[in-house]
Design an enzyme around this catalytic site. Structure first.
Site, PDB file in Angstrom:
ATOM      1  N   GLU A  44       0.997  -1.147  -0.064  1.00 37.77           N
ATOM      2  CA  GLU A  44      -0.012   0.016   0.016  1.00 37.77           C
ATOM      3  C   GLU A  44       0.734   1.132   0.035  1.00 37.77           C
ATOM      4  O   GLU A  44       1.722   1.250   0.902  1.00 37.77           O
ATOM      5  CB  GLU A  44      -1.013  -0.059   1.142  1.00 37.77           C
ATOM      6  CG  GLU A  44      -1.899   1.347   1.288  1.00 37.77           C
ATOM      7  CD  GLU A  44      -2.840   1.103   2.366  1.00 37.77           C
ATOM      8  OE1 GLU A  44      -3.647   2.011   2.638  1.00 37.77           O
ATOM      9  OE2 GLU A  44      -2.317   0.727   3.383  1.00 37.77           O
ATOM     10  N   GLU A  69       5.033   4.434   3.570  1.00 35.90           N
ATOM     11  CA  GLU A  69       4.709   5.735   4.198  1.00 35.90           C
ATOM     12  C   GLU A  69       5.961   6.575   4.320  1.00 35.90           C
ATOM     13  O   GLU A  69       6.968   6.125   4.617  1.00 35.90           O
ATOM     14  CB  GLU A  69       4.195   5.436   5.297  1.00 35.90           C
ATOM     15  CG  GLU A  69       3.894   6.998   6.059  1.00 35.90           C
ATOM     16  CD  GLU A  69       2.638   7.820   5.411  1.00 35.90           C
ATOM     17  OE1 GLU A  69       3.065   8.781   5.058  1.00 35.90           O
ATOM     18  OE2 GLU A  69       1.647   7.165   4.690  1.00 35.90           O
ATOM     19  N   ASP A 118      -3.481  11.790  -1.533  1.00 40.59           N
ATOM     20  CA  ASP A 118      -3.392  13.205  -1.781  1.00 40.59           C
ATOM     21  C   ASP A 118      -3.878  13.578  -3.535  1.00 40.59           C
ATOM     22  O   ASP A 118      -3.312  13.128  -4.342  1.00 40.59           O
ATOM     23  CB  ASP A 118      -2.006  13.925  -1.567  1.00 40.59           C
ATOM     24  CG  ASP A 118      -2.190  15.488  -1.407  1.00 40.59           C
ATOM     25  OD1 ASP A 118      -3.082  16.086  -2.285  1.00 40.59           O
ATOM     26  OD2 ASP A 118      -1.255  16.281  -0.567  1.00 40.59           O
ATOM     27  N   LYS A 122      -4.464  21.177  -8.127  1.00 41.36           N
ATOM     28  CA  LYS A 122      -4.091  22.043  -8.953  1.00 41.36           C
ATOM     29  C   LYS A 122      -3.335  21.212 -10.305  1.00 41.36           C
ATOM     30  O   LYS A 122      -2.495  20.354 -10.291  1.00 41.36           O
ATOM     31  CB  LYS A 122      -3.049  23.027  -8.313  1.00 41.36           C
ATOM     32  CG  LYS A 122      -3.722  23.622  -7.313  1.00 41.36           C
ATOM     33  CD  LYS A 122      -2.480  24.605  -6.695  1.00 41.36           C
ATOM     34  CE  LYS A 122      -3.280  25.690  -5.744  1.00 41.36           C
ATOM     35  NZ  LYS A 122      -2.441  26.683  -5.138  1.00 41.36           N
ATOM     36  N   ASP A 154     -12.204   9.347  -2.073  1.00 38.23           N
ATOM     37  CA  ASP A 154     -13.690  10.004  -2.041  1.00 38.23           C
ATOM     38  C   ASP A 154     -13.477  11.214  -2.862  1.00 38.23           C
ATOM     39  O   ASP A 154     -14.685  11.986  -3.163  1.00 38.23           O
ATOM     40  CB  ASP A 154     -13.737  10.433  -0.367  1.00 38.23           C
ATOM     41  CG  ASP A 154     -12.906  11.635  -0.117  1.00 38.23           C
ATOM     42  OD1 ASP A 154     -11.547  11.452  -0.347  1.00 38.23           O
ATOM     43  OD2 ASP A 154     -13.230  12.817   0.028  1.00 38.23           O
ATOM     44  N   THR A 191     -10.348   2.069   5.377  1.00 36.59           N
ATOM     45  CA  THR A 191      -9.022   3.154   5.946  1.00 36.59           C
ATOM     46  C   THR A 191      -9.898   4.045   6.820  1.00 36.59           C
ATOM     47  O   THR A 191     -10.903   4.228   7.037  1.00 36.59           O
ATOM     48  CB  THR A 191      -8.489   3.823   5.023  1.00 36.59           C
ATOM     49  OG1 THR A 191      -9.202   4.861   4.355  1.00 36.59           O
ATOM     50  CG2 THR A 191      -8.036   2.939   3.597  1.00 36.59           C
ATOM     51  N   GLU A 192      -8.758   4.680   7.390  1.00 34.21           N
ATOM     52  CA  GLU A 192      -9.557   5.778   8.746  1.00 34.21           C
ATOM     53  C   GLU A 192     -10.016   7.015   7.790  1.00 34.21           C
ATOM     54  O   GLU A 192     -11.128   7.406   8.270  1.00 34.21           O
ATOM     55  CB  GLU A 192      -7.927   6.167   9.176  1.00 34.21           C
ATOM     56  CG  GLU A 192      -7.071   5.364  10.250  1.00 34.21           C
ATOM     57  CD  GLU A 192      -6.170   4.716   9.434  1.00 34.21           C
ATOM     58  OE1 GLU A 192      -5.249   4.122  10.136  1.00 34.21           O
ATOM     59  OE2 GLU A 192      -6.183   4.978   8.207  1.00 34.21           O
ATOM     60  N   TYR A 193      -9.408   7.233   6.773  1.00 33.25           N
ATOM     61  CA  TYR A 193     -10.195   8.322   5.714  1.00 33.25           C
ATOM     62  C   TYR A 193     -11.580   7.961   5.432  1.00 33.25           C
ATOM     63  O   TYR A 193     -12.375   8.612   5.399  1.00 33.25           O
ATOM     64  CB  TYR A 193      -9.335   8.802   4.922  1.00 33.25           C
ATOM     65  CG  TYR A 193      -8.114   9.782   5.323  1.00 33.25           C
ATOM     66  CD1 TYR A 193      -8.322  11.013   5.626  1.00 33.25           C
ATOM     67  CD2 TYR A 193      -6.774   9.524   4.984  1.00 33.25           C
ATOM     68  CE1 TYR A 193      -7.467  11.914   6.145  1.00 33.25           C
ATOM     69  CE2 TYR A 193      -5.636  10.234   5.347  1.00 33.25           C
ATOM     70  CZ  TYR A 193      -6.002  11.258   5.964  1.00 33.25           C
ATOM     71  OH  TYR A 193      -5.085  12.438   6.495  1.00 33.25           O
ATOM     72  N   GLU A 194     -11.574   6.680   4.994  1.00 38.88           N
ATOM     73  CA  GLU A 194     -12.450   6.246   4.395  1.00 38.88           C
ATOM     74  C   GLU A 194     -13.985   6.144   5.417  1.00 38.88           C
ATOM     75  O   GLU A 194     -15.085   6.638   5.134  1.00 38.88           O
ATOM     76  CB  GLU A 194     -12.628   4.705   3.932  1.00 38.88           C
ATOM     77  CG  GLU A 194     -13.793   3.972   3.204  1.00 38.88           C
ATOM     78  CD  GLU A 194     -13.421   2.804   2.706  1.00 38.88           C
ATOM     79  OE1 GLU A 194     -14.450   2.097   2.168  1.00 38.88           O
ATOM     80  OE2 GLU A 194     -12.147   2.413   2.699  1.00 38.88           O
TER      81      GLU A 194
END
Length: 215
Positions: A44, A69, A118, A122, A154, A191-194
Site C-alpha cells: 500500500e 509511508e 493526496d 492543481k 472520495d 481506511t481511517e479516511y474512508e
C-alpha cells in the site's frame, strides 16, 4: 492537515526491525526472505496509520503486506497497531514512493493499493498524483506480469483523472464502483479516511486495473 512531528519516531521504528524494515535496498529481489515464506506480496503506497493493511493482513494470512509511508511520524502509529496485533504478515517501510524501484525488483510485488491519496487538485501538480503516468511506470517495474492496482478515493476529480490516466497508460479496467458502500462489493476493509468521509455522507469510488503483459 498539519503533520505533528514525533522526533522519537525514527528511534522507535529502529527498535522493532521485525516490523519496520530497515535498509530495504538490501532486500531487493529477495523479499521472501524478510517474511520467511514465498507468499505473494501486496503493498500500500501511502499506508498512513495502517488500519487498512492491518485488516487485510488479518483477513488474508497467506498474503504478505508492506505499508509504504514517507513520514515516520505517521507510520509509527501503524507500528503501534502491528505490535498490538502481532501479525507476522504485515511490515512497514518508511520510504518515498518515487524510489520504489530502488527497493523492489521486477516481480517482487503482486498488487499495489492506493487509498485516499493526496488529490493534488492543481493542474501544475498533476505529476505528484500517485496515479500519474510516471508512478504507473514505477509500479509496472516492480509488479509481476499482470499485476494489479486497487484504488479508492472520495475525490471525484481524482477518480476521473485516474481512470483516464489508467486508460492512457494501457491498463485493463477490471472493476469500477462509483459508490462502493452502496455496491455489492464484499470484503471491503475501510481506511481511517474512508470511515471519516463515509460518515459525513461522502461517496467512495473504487477501481481495479491490471497491467497487460503485451504492453
Amino acid at each position: 492537515m498539519r503533520l505533528r512531528n514525533k522526533p522519537w519516531a525514527k528511534e522507535k521504528l529502529a527498535q522493532y526491525p521485525q516490523y519496520a524494515v530497515g535498509n530495504p535496498a538490501e532486500h531487493k529481489g529477495k523479499w521472501n526472505e524478510v517474511f520467511g515464506n514465498d507468499n505473494p506480496i501486496h503493498i500500500e503506497v501511502g499506508t498512513g496509520k495502517g488500519q487498512f493493511l492491518l485488516g487485510m493482513a488479518k483477513q488474508n494470512p497467506n498474503i504478505n503486506y508492506l505499508g509504504i509511508e514517507l513520514y515516520e511520524s505517521v507510520i509509527v502509529s501503524a507500528l503501534d497497531r502491528i505490535i498490538e496485533a502481532e501479525v507476522p504478515n504485515f511490515k512497514l517501510l518508511s520510504v518515498d514512493a518515487k524510489d520504489l524501484t530502488e527497493y523492489f525488483a521486477k516481480g517482487d510485488v503482486e498488487r499495489v493499493y492506493l487509498n485516499f491519496s493526496d488529490p493534488w487538485p492543481k493542474v501544475r501538480h498533476a505529476k505528484r498524483r500517485l496515479t500519474y503516468k510516471t508512478f504507473l511506470n514505477i509500479y509496472e517495474q516492480i509488479l509481476i506480469d499482470g499485476g494489479e492496482i486497487h484504488f479508492k478515493t472520495d475525490n471525484q476529480g481524482l477518480f476521473e483523472y485516474s481512470l483516464m490516466s489508467f486508460s492512457e497508460y494501457g491498463l485493463l479496467l477490471k472493476y469500477v464502483s462509483l459508490d462502493l458502500h452502496a455496491s455489492d462489493f464484499e470484503g471491503n476493509i475501510m481506511t481511517e479516511y474512508e470511515e471519516k468521509f463515509s460518515q459525513k455522507g461522502s461517496r467512495i469510488y473504487r477501481s481495479e486495473v491490471k497491467y497487460m503483459n503485451e504492453k
